[in-house]
Design an enzyme around this catalytic site. Sequence first.
Site, mmCIF file in Angstrom:
data_model
loop_
_atom_site.group_PDB
_atom_site.id
_atom_site.type_symbol
_atom_site.label_atom_id
_atom_site.label_comp_id
_atom_site.label_asym_id
_atom_site.label_seq_id
_atom_site.Cartn_x
_atom_site.Cartn_y
_atom_site.Cartn_z
ATOM 1 N N GLY A 51 -8.001 -2.579 1.999
ATOM 2 C CA GLY A 51 -6.897 -3.078 1.180
ATOM 3 C C GLY A 51 -7.225 -4.212 0.233
ATOM 4 O O GLY A 51 -6.652 -4.304 -0.850
ATOM 5 N N ASP A 109 1.628 -8.873 7.359
ATOM 6 C CA ASP A 109 2.948 -8.358 7.727
ATOM 7 C C ASP A 109 3.359 -9.021 9.057
ATOM 8 O O ASP A 109 3.822 -10.164 9.043
ATOM 9 C CB ASP A 109 2.810 -6.823 7.824
ATOM 10 N N SER A 110 3.145 -8.373 10.199
ATOM 11 C CA SER A 110 3.458 -9.006 11.487
ATOM 12 C C SER A 110 2.474 -10.136 11.808
ATOM 13 O O SER A 110 2.781 -11.041 12.568
ATOM 14 C CB SER A 110 3.415 -7.969 12.614
ATOM 15 N N GLY A 111 1.275 -10.044 11.226
ATOM 16 C CA GLY A 111 0.238 -11.048 11.479
ATOM 17 C C GLY A 111 -0.701 -10.668 12.618
ATOM 18 O O GLY A 111 -1.644 -11.403 12.918
ATOM 19 N N THR A 113 -3.007 -8.383 12.745
ATOM 20 C CA THR A 113 -4.379 -8.198 12.260
ATOM 21 C C THR A 113 -5.067 -9.539 12.040
ATOM 22 O O THR A 113 -6.172 -9.775 12.534
ATOM 23 C CB THR A 113 -4.369 -7.408 10.925
ATOM 24 N N LYS A 137 4.680 -11.274 4.137
ATOM 25 C CA LYS A 137 6.062 -10.899 4.464
ATOM 26 C C LYS A 137 6.606 -11.907 5.479
ATOM 27 O O LYS A 137 6.462 -11.709 6.689
ATOM 28 C CB LYS A 137 6.101 -9.485 5.073
ATOM 29 N N ASP A 165 -2.178 0.847 0.256
ATOM 30 C CA ASP A 165 -2.020 2.301 0.314
ATOM 31 C C ASP A 165 -0.809 2.736 1.122
ATOM 32 O O ASP A 165 -0.288 1.971 1.937
ATOM 33 C CB ASP A 165 -3.247 2.913 0.997
ATOM 34 N N ARG A 171 -4.183 3.210 -3.612
ATOM 35 C CA ARG A 171 -4.934 1.946 -3.713
ATOM 36 C C ARG A 171 -5.398 1.652 -5.137
ATOM 37 O O ARG A 171 -5.627 0.512 -5.496
ATOM 38 C CB ARG A 171 -6.183 1.988 -2.818
#
Length: 182
Positions: A51, A109-111, A113, A137, A165, A171
């Site tokens: 990404g 996003d949620s964190g 990763t 986010k 993606d 991408r």
Amino acid sequence: MKGKIKIGELTFKPMIDSAKIKSEVKRIASEISRDYATCDNPPIIISILNGAFMFTSDLCRDIEFCTEVAFVKYSSYQGTLSTGEVKSLVGLNRSLEGRDIIVVDDIVDSGTTVAHIDKIINKHNPKSVRYCTLFFKPESYKQSLKIDYVAMEIGNEFIVGYGLDYNEIGRNLREIYVVCDE
Ligand code: IMP
Ligand code: MG
């Protein structure tokens, strides 16, 4: 910007044009250049594939110091919902010991990763680690880890383009598109 596009069963509409992306990337690059201006040893930039490839490429060209850029692979995501499952970091084959590190990601996003990557990187005894993301986010974020450089904040919506993606498609788009009704 062009009109709506279809990827698989989803329809996306234009959301952020390339001029806006460019100016936000420049802003982040100058913050990073300023923050590390006095370092003897410039930070190693670690880009999270796939990404972050486009963001990293533009960001690096706008950063004002000469340094190492490493690309590693990590993914915890399938489709539009985070699975919460984690894989390992592949391609991290240099010493991070005593070095300043900047991890560059496409979207937090949620964190999940970024929190997992933080654990892996800290095992290598770096001097410092900072996080840089193109998109954040805030409504979805569930971690306490600080994201130091955020180019743009978005709501809890699904986007593609500029490296991001939907099931590996989109991408290459130079603009950001957001999922919408048909
Ligand atoms: P997290 O672990 O929940 O923070 O998810 C981070 C990863 O999910 C990112 O690196 C992306 O691969 C993916 N992701 C999260 N939101 C989006 C989105 O809106 N579009 C595309 N990919 C996303
Ligand atoms: Mg990703």
